[in-house]
Design a protein around this motif. Structure first.
Motif, PDB file in Angstrom:
ATOM      1  N   MET A 181       0.839  -1.206   0.000  1.00  0.00           N
ATOM      2  CA  MET A 181       0.000   0.000   0.000  1.00  0.00           C
ATOM      3  C   MET A 181       0.870   1.251   0.000  1.00  0.00           C
ATOM      4  SD  MET A 181      -2.889   1.198   2.766  1.00  0.00           S
ATOM      5  CE  MET A 181      -3.893  -0.240   2.444  1.00  0.00           C
ATOM      6  N   LYS A 182       0.516   2.219  -0.853  1.00  0.00           N
ATOM      7  CA  LYS A 182       1.283   3.443  -0.932  1.00  0.00           C
ATOM      8  C   LYS A 182       1.093   4.301   0.313  1.00  0.00           C
ATOM      9  CE  LYS A 182       1.567   4.231  -5.918  1.00  0.00           C
ATOM     10  NZ  LYS A 182       1.277   5.193  -7.002  1.00  0.00           N
ATOM     11  N   SER A 183       2.168   5.020   0.699  1.00  0.00           N
ATOM     12  CA  SER A 183       2.014   6.013   1.754  1.00  0.00           C
ATOM     13  C   SER A 183       1.200   7.170   1.211  1.00  0.00           C
ATOM     14  CB  SER A 183       3.395   6.509   2.209  1.00  0.00           C
ATOM     15  OG  SER A 183       4.000   7.274   1.175  1.00  0.00           O
ATOM     16  N   ASN A 184       0.705   8.010   2.123  1.00  0.00           N
ATOM     17  CA  ASN A 184      -0.071   9.169   1.676  1.00  0.00           C
ATOM     18  C   ASN A 184       0.757  10.086   0.779  1.00  0.00           C
ATOM     19  OD1 ASN A 184      -2.409   8.408   3.000  1.00  0.00           O
ATOM     20  ND2 ASN A 184      -1.878   9.493   4.886  1.00  0.00           N
ATOM     21  N   HIS A 185       2.037  10.259   1.121  1.00  0.00           N
ATOM     22  CA  HIS A 185       2.902  11.112   0.316  1.00  0.00           C
ATOM     23  C   HIS A 185       3.032  10.556  -1.104  1.00  0.00           C
ATOM     24  CE1 HIS A 185       3.992  12.913   4.143  1.00  0.00           C
ATOM     25  NE2 HIS A 185       4.304  11.713   4.597  1.00  0.00           N
ATOM     26  N   GLU A 186       3.231   9.254  -1.203  1.00  0.00           N
ATOM     27  CA  GLU A 186       3.362   8.623  -2.520  1.00  0.00           C
ATOM     28  C   GLU A 186       2.059   8.731  -3.309  1.00  0.00           C
ATOM     29  OE1 GLU A 186       6.616   5.091  -1.717  1.00  0.00           O
ATOM     30  OE2 GLU A 186       4.568   4.796  -1.026  1.00  0.00           O
ATOM     31  N   LEU A 187       0.939   8.551  -2.596  1.00  0.00           N
ATOM     32  CA  LEU A 187      -0.359   8.631  -3.263  1.00  0.00           C
ATOM     33  C   LEU A 187      -0.572  10.012  -3.876  1.00  0.00           C
ATOM     34  CD1 LEU A 187      -3.724   7.184  -2.151  1.00  0.00           C
ATOM     35  CD2 LEU A 187      -3.602   9.618  -2.637  1.00  0.00           C
ATOM     36  N   TYR A 188      -0.304  11.066  -3.097  1.00  0.00           N
ATOM     37  CA  TYR A 188      -0.533  12.416  -3.627  1.00  0.00           C
ATOM     38  C   TYR A 188       0.517  12.796  -4.669  1.00  0.00           C
ATOM     39  CZ  TYR A 188      -4.383  13.403  -0.489  1.00  0.00           C
ATOM     40  OH  TYR A 188      -5.602  13.376   0.141  1.00  0.00           O
ATOM     41  N   LYS A 189       1.699  12.174  -4.610  1.00  0.00           N
ATOM     42  CA  LYS A 189       2.674  12.387  -5.670  1.00  0.00           C
ATOM     43  C   LYS A 189       2.150  11.810  -6.986  1.00  0.00           C
ATOM     44  CE  LYS A 189       7.524  11.781  -6.908  1.00  0.00           C
ATOM     45  NZ  LYS A 189       8.853  11.221  -6.518  1.00  0.00           N
ATOM     46  N   THR A 190       1.498  10.640  -6.903  1.00  0.00           N
ATOM     47  CA  THR A 190       0.887  10.049  -8.088  1.00  0.00           C
ATOM     48  C   THR A 190      -0.229  10.939  -8.613  1.00  0.00           C
ATOM     49  OG1 THR A 190       1.412   7.823  -7.306  1.00  0.00           O
ATOM     50  CG2 THR A 190      -0.266   8.009  -9.014  1.00  0.00           C
ATOM     51  N   VAL A 191      -1.021  11.514  -7.703  1.00  0.00           N
ATOM     52  CA  VAL A 191      -2.070  12.459  -8.107  1.00  0.00           C
ATOM     53  C   VAL A 191      -1.451  13.599  -8.910  1.00  0.00           C
ATOM     54  CG1 VAL A 191      -3.715  14.189  -7.276  1.00  0.00           C
ATOM     55  CG2 VAL A 191      -3.643  11.931  -6.206  1.00  0.00           C
ATOM     56  N   PHE A 192      -0.378  14.168  -8.385  1.00  0.00           N
ATOM     57  CA  PHE A 192       0.288  15.291  -9.063  1.00  0.00           C
ATOM     58  C   PHE A 192       0.773  14.882 -10.453  1.00  0.00           C
ATOM     59  CE2 PHE A 192       4.171  17.636 -10.104  1.00  0.00           C
ATOM     60  CZ  PHE A 192       3.723  18.935 -10.006  1.00  0.00           C
ATOM     61  N   LEU A 225      -8.866   6.207  17.132  1.00  0.00           N
ATOM     62  CA  LEU A 225      -7.631   5.460  16.965  1.00  0.00           C
ATOM     63  C   LEU A 225      -7.558   4.723  15.636  1.00  0.00           C
ATOM     64  CD1 LEU A 225      -7.233   4.005  20.583  1.00  0.00           C
ATOM     65  CD2 LEU A 225      -6.210   6.056  19.600  1.00  0.00           C
ATOM     66  N   ASN A 226      -8.634   4.731  14.871  1.00  0.00           N
ATOM     67  CA  ASN A 226      -8.645   4.030  13.590  1.00  0.00           C
ATOM     68  C   ASN A 226      -8.271   5.003  12.474  1.00  0.00           C
ATOM     69  OD1 ASN A 226      -8.945   1.827  11.983  1.00  0.00           O
ATOM     70  ND2 ASN A 226     -11.167   1.894  11.908  1.00  0.00           N
ATOM     71  N   PRO A 227      -7.075   4.916  11.903  1.00  0.00           N
ATOM     72  CA  PRO A 227      -6.652   5.901  10.897  1.00  0.00           C
ATOM     73  C   PRO A 227      -7.404   5.741   9.594  1.00  0.00           C
ATOM     74  CG  PRO A 227      -5.027   4.153  11.081  1.00  0.00           C
ATOM     75  CD  PRO A 227      -6.031   3.907  12.164  1.00  0.00           C
ATOM     76  N   PRO A 228      -7.645   6.838   8.879  1.00  0.00           N
ATOM     77  CA  PRO A 228      -8.288   6.768   7.562  1.00  0.00           C
ATOM     78  C   PRO A 228      -7.424   5.970   6.580  1.00  0.00           C
ATOM     79  CG  PRO A 228      -8.278   9.022   8.398  1.00  0.00           C
ATOM     80  CD  PRO A 228      -7.373   8.233   9.279  1.00  0.00           C
ATOM     81  N   VAL A 229      -8.088   5.301   5.653  1.00  0.00           N
ATOM     82  CA  VAL A 229      -7.398   4.522   4.625  1.00  0.00           C
ATOM     83  C   VAL A 229      -7.652   5.180   3.270  1.00  0.00           C
ATOM     84  CG1 VAL A 229      -7.218   2.282   3.474  1.00  0.00           C
ATOM     85  CG2 VAL A 229      -7.640   2.393   5.952  1.00  0.00           C
ATOM     86  N   LYS A 230      -6.570   5.516   2.566  1.00  0.00           N
ATOM     87  CA  LYS A 230      -6.691   6.212   1.281  1.00  0.00           C
ATOM     88  C   LYS A 230      -6.271   5.307   0.128  1.00  0.00           C
ATOM     89  CE  LYS A 230      -6.023  10.942   2.942  1.00  0.00           C
ATOM     90  NZ  LYS A 230      -7.352  11.428   2.532  1.00  0.00           N
ATOM     91  N   SER A 231      -6.939   5.509  -1.003  1.00  0.00           N
ATOM     92  CA  SER A 231      -6.570   4.817  -2.234  1.00  0.00           C
ATOM     93  C   SER A 231      -6.866   5.743  -3.406  1.00  0.00           C
ATOM     94  CB  SER A 231      -7.341   3.503  -2.383  1.00  0.00           C
ATOM     95  OG  SER A 231      -8.737   3.735  -2.387  1.00  0.00           O
ATOM     96  N   LEU A 232      -6.385   5.359  -4.589  1.00  0.00           N
ATOM     97  CA  LEU A 232      -6.518   6.218  -5.770  1.00  0.00           C
ATOM     98  C   LEU A 232      -7.099   5.430  -6.927  1.00  0.00           C
ATOM     99  CD1 LEU A 232      -4.053   8.851  -7.052  1.00  0.00           C
ATOM    100  CD2 LEU A 232      -4.728   7.036  -8.613  1.00  0.00           C
ATOM    101  N   LEU A 233      -8.021   6.069  -7.644  1.00  0.00           N
ATOM    102  CA  LEU A 233      -8.592   5.478  -8.857  1.00  0.00           C
ATOM    103  C   LEU A 233      -8.408   6.455 -10.011  1.00  0.00           C
ATOM    104  CD1 LEU A 233     -11.977   3.730  -7.912  1.00  0.00           C
ATOM    105  CD2 LEU A 233     -10.025   2.685  -9.062  1.00  0.00           C
TER     106      LEU A 233
END
Length: 350
Positions: free
Chosen positions: A1-12, A34-42
């Motif tokens: 799973m990509k980190s948030n930084h990697e995910l938004y870099k892909t967005v850019f 305590l349950n962190p949000p889970v992000k993904s990209l389509l």
């Protein structure tokens, strides 16, 4: 799973290539903060391939792409899914650096467009003449297109110094996909040019999509008035076309989300609005624990209360959903004319 930084870099990277994407965020309240949000990209192309898929992720993502607005789904059992559309930055490419281009570049920049100007004359293609342009290229019109990132987010305005150059530019643009293409010229010259290009083999539907003569007919006479008529038509195509809700992109916030830093922070996103509010759904703000912020969800005391909640999320982790009341005395005390409510999600960002 990509980190948030990697995910938004892909967005850019996708946006730079002129492609639209959706960022999905899943929030689960079953374990509270305590349950962190889970992000993904389509990517949009992935949604096309999954046409007919009945999953909530695909349904929400398609709606977000089609409407250009953040979509939110609450299953009423402790899970919320948010689909945020990201469209490439609106780019205005002006081919020709003459007397109309100068005010057009300035007005367009002030309306939020990333402006590129091209002319083959050094006296007309320089940063001093176009201080509001993001890019100014001194290059011939038949060679400049290798320098331009013309894609579906590009609004192309052809206003060179001569009709021959206009047609040469149009030949190149017709090979590309744009959000809008307009060309200056009298109705007689434009009609003759279109028939010439049709005889050369350019499809009629592509030619019919070109706005020529360019601009909304407001009786414009001066360069500034003509620039207003052109920009008005560009804005009309952006706001009232099939994808009329073009989500605004806060480049500063996106740039920060890409950076991989160790400092703790919280990301605030408006996910719902009602009534008159200063910012629309999708507006973002980053909050650091010592008072620094980037972006805005509207300002005033209401924003201050969100910042206080953000400090709690930074400390405790997870996420929190907050209601922001801007009605009656609350908005009046903030000096605002707003009278609505907003809902925002605050998530720890790392």
């Amino acid at each position: 799973m990509k980190s948030n930084h990697e995910l938004y870099k892909t967005v850019f990277e996708e946006l730079e290539a002129g492609r639209r994407v959706v960022v999905l965020t899943e929030l689960s309240s079953k374990s509270g903060l305590l349950n962190p949000p889970v992000k993904s990209l389509l990517r949009e192309i992935e949604l096309v391939k999954q046409e007919g898929t009945e999953s909530i992720d695909c349904k929400l993502s398609r709606a977000a792409i089609d409407d250009g607005r953040l979509q939110c789904f609450d299953d009423k059992h402790g899970t919320i899914v948010i689909a945020e559309p990201y469209f490439p930055e609106s780019r205005l490419t002006i081919l020709g650096g003459g007397h109309i281009a100068k005010p057009l570049a300035e007005f367009s920049s002030k309306c939020g467009y990333s402006v590129t100007v091209v002319d083959d004359r050094p006296a007309f293609a320089n940063n001093k003449r176009f201080p509001y342009a993001n890019n100014v290229f001194c290059e011939s019109f038949d060679r400049c297109f290798t320098l331009l990132n013309v894609n579906r987010s590009a609004f192309v305005v052809i206003i060179t110094r001569g009709h021959r150059h206009d047609i040469d530019c149009l030949r190149q643009v017709l090979k590309l996909e744009t959000a809008y293409t307009g060309m200056i010229g009298s109705r007689r010259r434009v009609s003759a040019a279109m028939e010439q290009l049709f005889a050369e083999g350019y499809p009629r539907e592509k030619l019919d999509a070109v706005r020529a003569p360019i601009g909304i007919d407001i009786g414009a006479q001066t360069p500034e008035e003509i620039a207003v008529s052109i920009l008005s038509e560009v804005i009309q195509y952006k706001r009232k076309s099939k994808n009329s809700n073009w989500p605004e992109l806060d480049n500063d916030v996106l740039s920060e989300l890409i950076e991989e830093r160790d400092d703790p922070k919280a990301l605030v996103t408006i996910i719902e609005t009602k009534g008159s509010v200063p910012r629309d759904v999708g507006a973002k703000m980053i909050v650091w624990p010592h008072g620094k912020t980037l972006g805005s969800i509207g300002g005033g005391c209401s924003e201050s209360s969100v910042i206080q909640s953000a400090y709690d999320v930074i400390r405790d982790g997870g996420y929190r959903i907050v209601d922001i009341d801007m009605t009656g005395e609350i908005a009046e005390n903030d000096g605002m004319v707003c009278g609505g409510t907003m809902k925002a999600v605050i998530e720890q960002y790392s």
